[in-house]
Design a protein around this motif. Structure first.
Motif: not given
Length: 76
Positions: A4-20
């Motif tokens: 089983a796997s899951a991921a949480l991502a912060y994806t603000p609009a118009n950003w080129w960097l995403f913490p996961v």
């Protein structure tokens, strides 16, 4: 065997960097179990290319370990 796997991502609009934060569990719930936690960063280099890098902490019945991850994703 359970995988089983899951991921949480912060994806603000118009950003080129995403913490996961990715979490993966593998095991049979009895003799051998593995929990992998991978904080990572996705760097978008245009609409067709991403780089994904992170350091994983692996917790198993045999003890903890770490791994480094670098992945390139090319979409066409």
């Amino acid at each position: 065997m359970l995988d089983a796997s899951a991921a949480l991502a912060y994806t603000p609009a118009n950003w080129w960097l995403f913490p996961v934060l990715e979490m993966v569990f593998q095991g049979d719930l009895d003799k051998y179990n593995c929990l992998l936690l991978v904080p990572q960063v996705i760097i978008r280099c245009g609409c067709h290319l991403d780089f994904n890098t992170g350091i994983g902490v692996n917790l198993t019945n045999d003890g903890p370990s770490t791994e480094a991850r670098l992945q390139m994703t090319l979409r066409f």
